[in-house]
Design a protein around this motif. Structure first.
Motif, PDB file in Angstrom:
ATOM      1  N   ARG A  60       0.820  -1.212   0.000  1.00 13.84           N
ATOM      2  CA  ARG A  60       0.000   0.000   0.000  1.00 13.84           C
ATOM      3  C   ARG A  60       0.856   1.264   0.000  1.00 13.84           C
ATOM      4  N   THR A  61       2.161   1.127  -0.190  1.00 14.57           N
ATOM      5  CA  THR A  61       3.036   2.290  -0.182  1.00 14.57           C
ATOM      6  C   THR A  61       2.885   3.070  -1.485  1.00 14.57           C
ATOM      7  N   PHE A  62       3.592   4.196  -1.581  1.00 10.78           N
ATOM      8  CA  PHE A  62       3.538   5.020  -2.792  1.00 10.78           C
ATOM      9  C   PHE A  62       4.044   4.275  -4.019  1.00 10.78           C
ATOM     10  N   LEU A  63       4.793   3.180  -3.828  1.00  9.66           N
ATOM     11  CA  LEU A  63       5.306   2.411  -4.961  1.00  9.66           C
ATOM     12  C   LEU A  63       4.205   1.670  -5.706  1.00  9.66           C
ATOM     13  N   SER A  64       3.016   1.548  -5.115  1.00 10.20           N
ATOM     14  CA  SER A  64       1.935   0.793  -5.745  1.00 10.20           C
ATOM     15  C   SER A  64       1.150   1.598  -6.772  1.00 10.20           C
ATOM     16  N   SER A  65       1.426   2.887  -6.919  1.00  5.45           N
ATOM     17  CA  SER A  65       0.738   3.691  -7.926  1.00  5.45           C
ATOM     18  C   SER A  65       1.572   3.725  -9.208  1.00  5.45           C
ATOM     19  N   THR A  66       0.927   4.100 -10.300  1.00  4.76           N
ATOM     20  CA  THR A  66       1.643   4.119 -11.574  1.00  4.76           C
ATOM     21  C   THR A  66       2.483   5.382 -11.711  1.00  4.76           C
ATOM     22  N   LEU A  67       3.469   5.283 -12.581  1.00  5.71           N
ATOM     23  CA  LEU A  67       4.264   6.432 -12.984  1.00  5.71           C
ATOM     24  C   LEU A  67       3.881   6.774 -14.425  1.00  5.71           C
ATOM     25  N   MET A  68       4.169   7.972 -14.859  1.00  4.71           N
ATOM     26  CA  MET A  68       4.069   8.340 -16.276  1.00  4.71           C
ATOM     27  C   MET A  68       2.635   8.372 -16.796  1.00  4.71           C
ATOM     28  N   THR A  69       1.626   8.148 -15.950  1.00 10.05           N
ATOM     29  CA  THR A  69       0.241   8.155 -16.410  1.00 10.05           C
ATOM     30  C   THR A  69      -0.499   9.330 -15.778  1.00 10.05           C
ATOM     31  N   ARG A  70      -1.001  10.220 -16.605  1.00  9.40           N
ATOM     32  CA  ARG A  70      -1.694  11.391 -16.089  1.00  9.40           C
ATOM     33  C   ARG A  70      -3.120  11.030 -15.681  1.00  9.40           C
ATOM     34  N   ARG A  71      -3.669  11.766 -14.728  1.00  6.50           N
ATOM     35  CA  ARG A  71      -5.013  11.500 -14.250  1.00  6.50           C
ATOM     36  C   ARG A  71      -6.048  11.665 -15.364  1.00  6.50           C
ATOM     37  N   SER A  72      -5.802  12.606 -16.268  1.00  2.05           N
ATOM     38  CA  SER A  72      -6.767  12.849 -17.338  1.00  2.05           C
ATOM     39  C   SER A  72      -6.853  11.692 -18.322  1.00  2.05           C
ATOM     40  N   CYS A  73      -5.874  10.784 -18.261  1.00  2.00           N
ATOM     41  CA  CYS A  73      -5.858   9.646 -19.183  1.00  2.00           C
ATOM     42  C   CYS A  73      -7.030   8.718 -18.972  1.00  2.00           C
ATOM     43  N   CYS A  74      -7.348   8.470 -17.728  1.00  2.00           N
ATOM     44  CA  CYS A  74      -8.198   7.320 -17.435  1.00  2.00           C
ATOM     45  C   CYS A  74      -9.196   7.631 -16.319  1.00  2.00           C
ATOM     46  N   ASP A  75     -10.303   6.911 -16.317  1.00  2.00           N
ATOM     47  CA  ASP A  75     -11.257   7.137 -15.241  1.00  2.00           C
ATOM     48  C   ASP A  75     -10.841   6.323 -14.013  1.00  2.00           C
ATOM     49  N   GLU A  76     -11.588   6.486 -12.931  1.00  2.00           N
ATOM     50  CA  GLU A  76     -11.164   5.936 -11.646  1.00  2.00           C
ATOM     51  C   GLU A  76     -11.162   4.411 -11.609  1.00  2.00           C
ATOM     52  N   ARG A  77     -11.849   3.772 -12.553  1.00  2.00           N
ATOM     53  CA  ARG A  77     -11.932   2.308 -12.496  1.00  2.00           C
ATOM     54  C   ARG A  77     -10.637   1.642 -12.932  1.00  2.00           C
ATOM     55  N   TYR A  78      -9.791   2.381 -13.630  1.00  2.00           N
ATOM     56  CA  TYR A  78      -8.671   1.725 -14.275  1.00  2.00           C
ATOM     57  C   TYR A  78      -7.652   1.177 -13.285  1.00  2.00           C
ATOM     58  N   GLU A  79      -7.194  -0.005 -13.593  1.00  3.83           N
ATOM     59  CA  GLU A  79      -6.223  -0.683 -12.747  1.00  3.83           C
ATOM     60  C   GLU A  79      -4.888   0.059 -12.750  1.00  3.83           C
ATOM     61  N   ARG A  80      -4.160  -0.104 -11.651  1.00  5.28           N
ATOM     62  CA  ARG A  80      -2.793   0.424 -11.544  1.00  5.28           C
ATOM     63  C   ARG A  80      -2.731   1.937 -11.779  1.00  5.28           C
ATOM     64  N   PHE A  81      -3.738   2.644 -11.319  1.00  3.59           N
ATOM     65  CA  PHE A  81      -3.659   4.093 -11.439  1.00  3.59           C
ATOM     66  C   PHE A  81      -3.398   4.734 -10.081  1.00  3.59           C
ATOM     67  N   ASN A  82      -4.249   4.435  -9.127  1.00  2.00           N
ATOM     68  CA  ASN A  82      -4.095   5.003  -7.800  1.00  2.00           C
ATOM     69  C   ASN A  82      -3.287   4.080  -6.891  1.00  2.00           C
ATOM     70  N   ARG A  83      -2.769   4.658  -5.835  1.00  2.00           N
ATOM     71  CA  ARG A  83      -2.082   3.885  -4.801  1.00  2.00           C
ATOM     72  C   ARG A  83      -3.058   2.931  -4.129  1.00  2.00           C
ATOM     73  N   ASN A  84      -2.598   1.717  -3.841  1.00  2.00           N
ATOM     74  CA  ASN A  84      -3.451   0.744  -3.159  1.00  2.00           C
ATOM     75  C   ASN A  84      -3.870   1.259  -1.788  1.00  2.00           C
ATOM     76  N   THR A  85      -5.122   0.976  -1.426  1.00  2.00           N
ATOM     77  CA  THR A  85      -5.635   1.364  -0.113  1.00  2.00           C
ATOM     78  C   THR A  85      -6.358   0.183   0.521  1.00  2.00           C
ATOM     79  N   ARG A  86      -6.573   0.261   1.813  1.00  2.00           N
ATOM     80  CA  ARG A  86      -7.306  -0.785   2.514  1.00  2.00           C
ATOM     81  C   ARG A  86      -8.741  -0.879   2.007  1.00  2.00           C
ATOM     82  N   ALA A  87      -9.344   0.257   1.701  1.00  2.00           N
ATOM     83  CA  ALA A  87     -10.753   0.286   1.320  1.00  2.00           C
ATOM     84  C   ALA A  87     -11.039  -0.456   0.017  1.00  2.00           C
TER      85      ALA A  87
END
Length: 412
Positions: free
Chosen positions: A190-217
């Motif tokens: 769940r650390t910052f290493l679990s989020s993607t690099l080089m991918t802008r937020r405007s690229c993809c909607d929230e459902r897309y895999e490997r975009f946001n940092r992993n969370t417990r929720a």
């Protein structure tokens, strides 16, 4: 069984926690700290010429592969990292559909797949601590073909693993081969290493895999916040009794996250055999079966039931909370034949998902390709894919035909 796996991992990994700190290793005379690199990167093109769903038609271009690097600080201690490239898309390993047009790197991403300390206390043992891909299944790493490895990676690669791992050569014999046992104890990173690099937020909607940092929720298997997830694997090769044969056996257990209700179990079995017909002609046969029971840790879901009001006779909807009990089986069979510098690969893959609710039809893929090296460290493969895929909106199975291309680069 869970306790047995965790105990086996603990027995195999004595003192591995010490790799989090620089071990007191003596620098060999003449050793110079250095950096090593290895590149396995491909430019992929998938041109879907016809499909039941029009959105699948068109051409997609993307990068898929990895760049690995190691900082060797002592003869037996190093820091290892892997930067992976792949497209991101909800439920789609190829990063979404071109919808009749051409998409070039539209959903391309890069992320740190592995970052760990590695210590080799002796020639037969390797210990690791950090972020890694847990030792389970092997096709996602080295299947021949064009898309076979990508499909296997989406299903069976145990990524985002944060913990300790190790491999030990347990038995070596000129006749009966060399056998390695590997194990890992981990949690979902769940650390910052679990989020993607080089991918802008405007690229993809929230459902897309490997975009946001992993969370417990977000839930999911292994997302427990504890080191109560484990794998153990056995690999064998270099058989004098059967040259060219190798095997892989593995067991996985992962706890349920916030949305799950049961522990997930996974099993993998793979075999390969290469027969050399002559000095410049050989055939590699490969097979792998991976099964997950309580797949995704039996997540909770809601189903809507239709019925009739006993008083008025009107149709009414009732929402029922239940769980998805799923047994997912991913199977690969194939062969690769080499003649001189040319190679041809034929592979069949099946993704079967038996569910208690929200049924999903079984998908099948057949891929045929030919290729060769066209320059030092550069290869070109072209092929064809026939797919029977699950239709998301309409339900049932659809059919798709696609032309495939991979321009690969391997180097150091």
């Amino acid at each position: 069984m869970k306790r047995l796996l965790l105990a086996a991992g603990a027995a195999l990994l004595p003192a591995v926690a010490g790799t989090a700190l620089l071990p007191a290793v003596a620098t060999a005379q003449g050793f110079t700290p250095h950096v090593s690199t290895e590149i396995d990167l491909g430019l992929y093109g998938v041109g879907t010429t016809s499909a039941t769903d029009r959105a699948r038609g068109g051409t997609s271009l993307f990068l898929y592969g990895e760049v690995a690097a190691g900082l060797h600080l002592a003869p037996n201690f190093s820091l290892q990292g892997v930067l992976a490239f792949e497209p991101i898309g909800e439920g789609d390993a190829l990063g979404g559909f071109p919808d009749g047009g051409t998409t070039g790197f539209r959903r391309q991403s890069a992320f740190i797949e592995a970052l760990y300390a590695e210590w080799k206390p002796d020639g037969d043992t390797t210990l690791q601590a950090g972020r890694f891909v847990a030792p389970f299944a092997r096709g996602h790493h080295d299947f021949p073909g064009i898309l076979t490895k990508i499909r296997a990676h989406e299903v069976s690669a145990i990524t985002d693993s944060l913990g300790i791992a190790g491999t030990h050569t347990a038995f070596v014999d000129a006749w009966w081969g060399e056998h390695d046992i590997s194990a890992a104890v981990f949690t979902l990173d769940r650390t910052f290493l679990s989020s993607t690099l080089m991918t802008r937020r405007s690229c993809c909607d929230e459902r897309y895999e490997r975009f946001n940092r992993n969370t417990r929720a977000q839930g999911g298997p292994a997302n427990t916040g504890q080191f109560d997830n484990a794998t153990i694997a056995l690999d064998g090769d270099r058989f004098g009794v059967l040259p060219g044969f190798s095997y892989h056996l593995a067991v996985l257990t992962r706890g349920a996250g916030a949305d799950g209700t049961a522990r997930e179990w996974g099993y993998a079995a793979a075999a390969r055999y290469q027969h050399d017909w002559s000095a410049n002609q050989s055939t590699l046969f490969f097979a792998e079966g991976v099964q997950f029971r309580n797949a995704a840790a039996r997540p909770r879901t809601e189903v809507t039931l239709l019925g009739l009001d006993p008083d008025t006779g009107d149709e009414v909807e009732t929402t029922l909370e239940t769980t998805i009990r799923e047994r997912r089986t991913f199977t690969t069979l194939g062969l690769r034949h080499r003649v001189g510098e040319w190679r041809g690969t034929l592979a069949w893959q099946r993704d079967q998902r038996k569910r208690s609710v929200e049924a999903t039809p079984t998908e099948n893929y057949v891929e045929a390709s030919i290729g060769r090296d066209i320059a030092p460290n550069v290869s070109l493969d072209v092929g064809y894919q026939y797919a029977r895929y699950a239709r998301e909106e309409a339900g049932g199975l659809g059919t798709a035909h696609a032309v495939l291309l991979r321009l690969g680069w391997r180097g150091f």
